[in-house]
Design a protein around this motif. Structure first.
Motif, PDB file in Angstrom:
ATOM      1  N   ILE A  69      -3.007   1.517   2.573  1.00 20.01           N
ATOM      2  CA  ILE A  69      -3.832   0.692   3.458  1.00 20.01           C
ATOM      3  C   ILE A  69      -2.937  -0.100   4.414  1.00 20.01           C
ATOM      4  O   ILE A  69      -3.206  -0.185   5.624  1.00 20.01           O
ATOM      5  CB  ILE A  69      -4.722  -0.257   2.628  1.00 20.01           C
ATOM      6  N   GLU A  70      -1.859  -0.643   3.895  1.00 17.98           N
ATOM      7  CA  GLU A  70      -0.950  -1.421   4.729  1.00 17.98           C
ATOM      8  C   GLU A  70      -0.288  -0.551   5.793  1.00 17.98           C
ATOM      9  O   GLU A  70      -0.145  -0.962   6.945  1.00 17.98           O
ATOM     10  CB  GLU A  70       0.108  -2.087   3.848  1.00 17.98           C
ATOM     11  N   LEU A  71       0.087   0.677   5.417  1.00 18.91           N
ATOM     12  CA  LEU A  71       0.698   1.581   6.394  1.00 18.91           C
ATOM     13  C   LEU A  71      -0.293   1.942   7.492  1.00 18.91           C
ATOM     14  O   LEU A  71       0.076   2.030   8.673  1.00 18.91           O
ATOM     15  CB  LEU A  71       1.221   2.840   5.699  1.00 18.91           C
ATOM     16  N   LYS A  72      -1.542   2.155   7.112  1.00 14.87           N
ATOM     17  CA  LYS A  72      -2.564   2.473   8.140  1.00 14.87           C
ATOM     18  C   LYS A  72      -2.762   1.298   9.077  1.00 14.87           C
ATOM     19  O   LYS A  72      -2.903   1.496  10.300  1.00 14.87           O
ATOM     20  CB  LYS A  72      -3.892   2.837   7.460  1.00 14.87           C
ATOM     21  N   GLU A  73      -2.765   0.095   8.555  1.00 11.13           N
ATOM     22  CA  GLU A  73      -2.905  -1.095   9.395  1.00 11.13           C
ATOM     23  C   GLU A  73      -1.712  -1.252  10.327  1.00 11.13           C
ATOM     24  O   GLU A  73      -1.854  -1.610  11.497  1.00 11.13           O
ATOM     25  CB  GLU A  73      -3.078  -2.338   8.524  1.00 11.13           C
ATOM     26  N   LEU A  74      -0.515  -0.955   9.828  1.00 18.19           N
ATOM     27  CA  LEU A  74       0.686  -1.049  10.668  1.00 18.19           C
ATOM     28  C   LEU A  74       0.661   0.007  11.760  1.00 18.19           C
ATOM     29  O   LEU A  74       1.100  -0.243  12.886  1.00 18.19           O
ATOM     30  CB  LEU A  74       1.944  -0.916   9.825  1.00 18.19           C
ATOM     31  N   GLU A  75       0.146   1.208  11.439  1.00 20.01           N
ATOM     32  CA  GLU A  75       0.033   2.251  12.478  1.00 20.01           C
ATOM     33  C   GLU A  75      -0.917   1.821  13.559  1.00 20.01           C
ATOM     34  O   GLU A  75      -0.672   2.074  14.756  1.00 20.01           O
ATOM     35  CB  GLU A  75      -0.435   3.563  11.835  1.00 20.01           C
TER      36      GLU A  75
END
Length: 79
Positions: A69-75
């Protein structure tokens, strides 16, 4: 100045007997409950180990999910 104390008092044999009896009863009581708890711990150890492993797996899955989830938000922020 040195303080002078009174000579020691003789203790009644009944009191001595009572003290030693209670001491031995306390040791026996503690030994009895210690053996009961040790048997319980021995019986429950495999169950607790299984629960610990399940909890560890659950935490690992939760950590992976949060990381994704955090990686998707950073993307999204990087675009």
């Amino acid at each position: 100045m040195v303080q002078q104390y009174a000579p020691p008092v003789n203790v009644s044999p009944f009191i001595k007997f009572s003290r030693w009896s209670l001491l031995l009863l306390g040791i026996a009581y503690g030994s009895f409950w210690n053996s009961r708890y040790a048997k319980y711990e021995q019986k429950m150890a495999p169950i607790w180990a299984k629960e610990k492993e399940e909890r560890h797996q659950h935490l690992e899955e939760e950590k992976k999910r949060r990381t994704e989830i955090e990686l998707k938000e950073l993307e999204k922020l990087a675009k």
